[in-house]
Scaffold this active site. Structure first.
Site, PDB file in Angstrom:
ATOM      1  N   ASP A 133      -1.433   2.335   3.581  1.00  0.00           N
ATOM      2  CA  ASP A 133      -2.209   1.224   4.142  1.00  0.00           C
ATOM      3  C   ASP A 133      -2.556   1.617   5.571  1.00  0.00           C
ATOM      4  OD1 ASP A 133      -1.745  -0.118   1.800  1.00  0.00           O
ATOM      5  OD2 ASP A 133      -0.391  -1.604   2.636  1.00  0.00           O
ATOM      6  N   ASP A 169      -4.980  -8.507  -5.404  1.00  0.00           N
ATOM      7  CA  ASP A 169      -3.900  -8.959  -4.516  1.00  0.00           C
ATOM      8  C   ASP A 169      -3.452 -10.355  -4.958  1.00  0.00           C
ATOM      9  OD1 ASP A 169      -4.132  -6.691  -2.740  1.00  0.00           O
ATOM     10  OD2 ASP A 169      -5.946  -7.612  -1.944  1.00  0.00           O
TER      11      ASP A 169
HETATM   12  O1  1PR Z   1     -10.589  -6.468   0.247  1.00  0.00           O
HETATM   13  O2  1PR Z   1     -12.013  -4.622  -0.571  1.00  0.00           O
HETATM   14  O3  1PR Z   1     -11.599  -4.898   1.867  1.00  0.00           O
HETATM   15  O4  1PR Z   1      -9.824  -4.130   0.333  1.00  0.00           O
HETATM   16  C1  1PR Z   1      -8.706  -4.247   1.169  1.00  0.00           C
HETATM   17  C2  1PR Z   1      -7.578  -3.509   0.525  1.00  0.00           C
HETATM   18  O5  1PR Z   1      -6.495  -3.526   1.444  1.00  0.00           O
HETATM   19  C3  1PR Z   1      -7.103  -4.147  -0.763  1.00  0.00           C
HETATM   20  O6  1PR Z   1      -6.866  -3.142  -1.719  1.00  0.00           O
HETATM   21  C4  1PR Z   1      -5.777  -4.815  -0.390  1.00  0.00           C
HETATM   22  O7  1PR Z   1      -4.808  -4.654  -1.413  1.00  0.00           O
HETATM   23  C5  1PR Z   1      -5.334  -4.033   0.831  1.00  0.00           C
HETATM   24  N1  1PR Z   1      -4.660  -4.869   1.820  1.00  0.00           N
HETATM   25  C6  1PR Z   1      -5.236  -5.797   2.588  1.00  0.00           C
HETATM   26  N2  1PR Z   1      -4.305  -6.336   3.419  1.00  0.00           N
HETATM   27  C7  1PR Z   1      -3.148  -5.719   3.160  1.00  0.00           C
HETATM   28  C8  1PR Z   1      -1.872  -5.965   3.831  1.00  0.00           C
HETATM   29  O8  1PR Z   1      -0.836  -5.401   3.489  1.00  0.00           O
HETATM   30  N3  1PR Z   1      -1.883  -6.849   4.808  1.00  0.00           N
HETATM   31  N4  1PR Z   1      -2.513  -3.946   1.631  1.00  0.00           N
HETATM   32  C9  1PR Z   1      -3.386  -4.788   2.162  1.00  0.00           C
HETATM   33  C10 1PR Z   1      -1.815  -4.323   0.593  1.00  0.00           C
HETATM   34  C11 1PR Z   1      -0.542  -3.449  -0.973  1.00  0.00           C
HETATM   35  C12 1PR Z   1      -0.251  -2.077  -1.303  1.00  0.00           C
HETATM   36  C13 1PR Z   1       1.125  -1.662  -0.908  1.00  0.00           C
HETATM   37  C14 1PR Z   1       1.963  -1.957  -2.111  1.00  0.00           C
HETATM   38  C15 1PR Z   1       3.204  -1.148  -2.209  1.00  0.00           C
HETATM   39  N5  1PR Z   1      -1.833  -3.523  -0.339  1.00  0.00           N
HETATM   40  O9  1PR Z   1      -1.172  -1.292  -0.712  1.00  0.00           O
HETATM   41  O10 1PR Z   1       1.003  -0.352  -0.583  1.00  0.00           O
HETATM   42  O11 1PR Z   1       2.288  -3.344  -2.113  1.00  0.00           O
HETATM   43  O12 1PR Z   1       4.061  -1.459  -1.148  1.00  0.00           O
HETATM   44  P1  1PR Z   1       5.629  -1.295  -1.305  1.00  0.00           P
HETATM   45  O13 1PR Z   1       5.884  -0.137  -2.190  1.00  0.00           O
HETATM   46  O14 1PR Z   1       6.117  -1.003   0.086  1.00  0.00           O
HETATM   47  O15 1PR Z   1       6.142  -2.589  -1.840  1.00  0.00           O
HETATM   48  P2  1PR Z   1     -11.058  -5.095   0.486  1.00  0.00           P
END
Ligand code: 1PR
Length: 523
Positions: free
Chosen positions: A224, A379
């Site tokens: 991320d 999400d």
């Molecule tokens: O909405 O098309 O602009 O895409 C934004 C992208 O960014 C989406 O894929 C969304 O999932 C991601 N995103 C947005 N905000 C967050 C955040 O964390 N605040 N990331 C985010 C969240 C979750 C996974 C994470 C897994 C595994 N994505 O990326 O890596 O949950 O984590 P873990 O193994 O530590 O539990 P758009």
């Protein structure tokens, strides 16, 4: 000098990077005579058979290519570059192929998820230079919905099993073509390319026909990415999507260095999510493109990029389509793009009318770059209810009741990084995205993200059972056992994790070693 035929669809940057990594220079075909002037020609096809043949004809490449092949000069076709050699394809009825090899290209006829996506083995039918220095037991990266069916069995170089056994490489004299992507197949793939670029005597890989190969479950490392308050691009990590700790954005490393580390540690794929992409125009966000360019020079497994892939009007009033944004990412080294927020809005509009417009980002990008290049990142957050009655959403009985003991829940889609809940649920969304042309679902869980409590098995089962495209389970991995759990209790084809890898809690190799006794993995 290697000549590369690029007809402008998809990611050929990684083929160029792989060849350059092997110390060879690449010349890109700019006119038909460049094809005939080639010493060794590589043709990496990406996308759709019909659009590939149309572009080859428009550019007047068909005659030169056919002449080159008819002269039996050194040729390596990759993926669609293999399919192009055949007479016709079910992907584009009525469109002729090059017809160098008699036979057709057919769609997979299987109960399994299509596209066939991931790491599978090959069974070698004849000795070939491109497999020198390999054992024949290696796995290679495949991503395709169609496979070749040659009339003459003598051209079969390798076979692979995916439900049915299909031809995964052909050879006719100096013409070799593979359905798998050597440039995305790690060290084994680089060896194949090296063998083509500089053929030399070597130990041939053993010939093993007849036995079945197996598709591996994929382990995906996710980064991320966002700018921190000082303006530096960092890999961050949320706890249920909250990436700040004591007011500061968590900083777990640099994107390019981490991607390289995960490649070297055995990740099967790497995903970058530009998590603030929804509010910033990504083409302005040049650092993200640079992250891809630099990563793809050292990372030879598939790269996915998500965040901000949507139509956008910039402050000067200029309109940019999601397709343009995606194209820029593909040119910079991405193999797949991932659409998050926009997919929810697209599906809401689609469900309201029941009609495809052909104009949504999912439809447009998949029609040009192929379904396999379009991932939808969901999400969802659990919404607990007392009864399934009266809900339009897909409600499931849960073994983890809600705060007031509610025995049911549905999985609410959100947009803008979880900031806004929408009425559509994850199961409905995934089904609609498959209809619109998405090739894969990246299934996050806001409830589990960063918790190390394990994957949300109920969510993953609900979605994986509803679609026939591959599902990547994401969020909550805290131990090796959680990966085994998700692969043995759900139909997920891949599992993605972030926190445990960033913090070196569990290395990727340990996950794979743990799984190997019960699950097919690429070791
Ligand atoms: O909405 O098309 O602009 O895409 C934004 C992208 O960014 C989406 O894929 C969304 O999932 C991601 N995103 C947005 N905000 C967050 C955040 O964390 N605040 N990331 C985010 C969240 C979750 C996974 C994470 C897994 C595994 N994505 O990326 O890596 O949950 O984590 P873990 O193994 O530590 O539990 P758009």
């Amino acid at each position: 000098m290697i000549t590369l035929l690029d007809y402008g669809a998809g990611n050929v940057r990684s083929v160029i990077n792989a060849i350059e990594k092997l110390g060879e220079t690449v010349r890109i075909v700019a006119a038909p005579h460049d094809i005939l002037a080639a010493e060794r020609l590589v043709f990496p096809g990406v996308g759709n058979f019909g659009s590939m043949m149309r572009v080859l004809r428009e550019k007047d490449y068909v005659g030169a290519l056919t002449d080159y092949l008819a002269q039996d000069r050194p040729f390596l076709g990759i993926c669609l570059g293999l399919q192009a050699l055949f007479e016709k394809s079910e992907e584009a009825p009525g469109t002729g192929g090059l017809g160098i090899i008699a036979g057709a290209v057919r769609r997979f006829d299987t109960e399994l998820a299509v596209p066939h996506m991931g790491w599978n083995g090959i069974r070698i039918h004849q000795e070939a230079e491109i497999f020198h220095h390999l054992s024949g037991e290696e796995k290679f990266y495949f991503v395709h919905s169609y496979h070749v069916v040659p009339d003459n069995p003598a051209v079969v170089l390798t076979e692979t099993t995916y439900g049915e056994t299909f031809v995964s490489a052909v050879r006719s004299g100096n013409i070799v073509a593979t359905q798998f992507h050597p440039e995305k197949s790690g060290a084994a793939g680089l060896t194949v390319l090296q063998n083509f670029i500089r053929p030399e005597a070597g130990q041939p890989a053993s010939i093993r026909c007849g036995t079945k190969t197996h598709l591996a479950k994929r382990i995906v490392a996710c980064l991320d990415v966002r700018a921190n308050d000082a303006g530096d691009l960092v890999v961050t990590k949320g706890d249920r999507y909250d990436v700040r700790e004591k007011g500061e954005v968590r900083n777990l490393g640099k994107p390019v260095a981490l991607a390289r580390r995960y490649y070297e540690e055995g990740a099967d794929e790497i995903t970058f999510l530009n998590i603030t992409g929804f509010r910033d125009f990504p083409l302005k966000d040049l650092p993200m493109l640079e992250v891809l360019r630099q990563s793809s020079r050292h990372v030879f497994v598939p790269l996915t990029i998500g965040g901000g892939i949507q139509n956008y009007t910039d402050p000067s009033g200029r309109h940019h389509t999601a397709l343009e944004v995606a194209a820029e990412y593909f040119r910079s080294g991405a193999d797949k793009i991932s659409i998050g927020s926009d997919a929810v809005l697209i599906v809401e509009a689609y469900l309201a009318t029941g009609k495809k417009t052909g104009k949504s980002a999912i439809e447009q990008i998949s029609s040009i770059y192929g379904n396999q290049a379009v991932v939808v990142s969901i999400d969802p957050r659990r919404v607990y209810v007392n009864s399934p009655q009266g809900y339009a959403q897909h409600v499931v009985k849960t073994s983890l009741p809600g705060p007031k003991g509610e025995p049911y829940c549905w999985f609410q889609c959100t947009i803008k990084g979880g900031r806004e809940g929408r009425p559509v649920d994850a199961v409905t969304l995934a089904k609609a995205c498959e209809k619109l042309g998405a090739g894969e679902i990246l299934l996050n869980s806001i409830d589990r993200d960063g918790t190390h409590a394990g994957f949300d098995i109920e969510l993953i089962n609900a979605v994986a059972e509803a679609v026939s495209i591959p599902v990547i389970a994401s969020s909550g991995a805290g131990s090796e056992a959680h990966f085994l759990d998700v692969f043995t209790r759900t139909g997920a084809q891949a599992a993605l994790a972030a926190g445990i890898f960033h913090r070196r809690k569990v290395p990727i190799s340990a996950v794979k070693q743990y799984l190997a006794a019960e699950v097919v993995v690429r070791l």
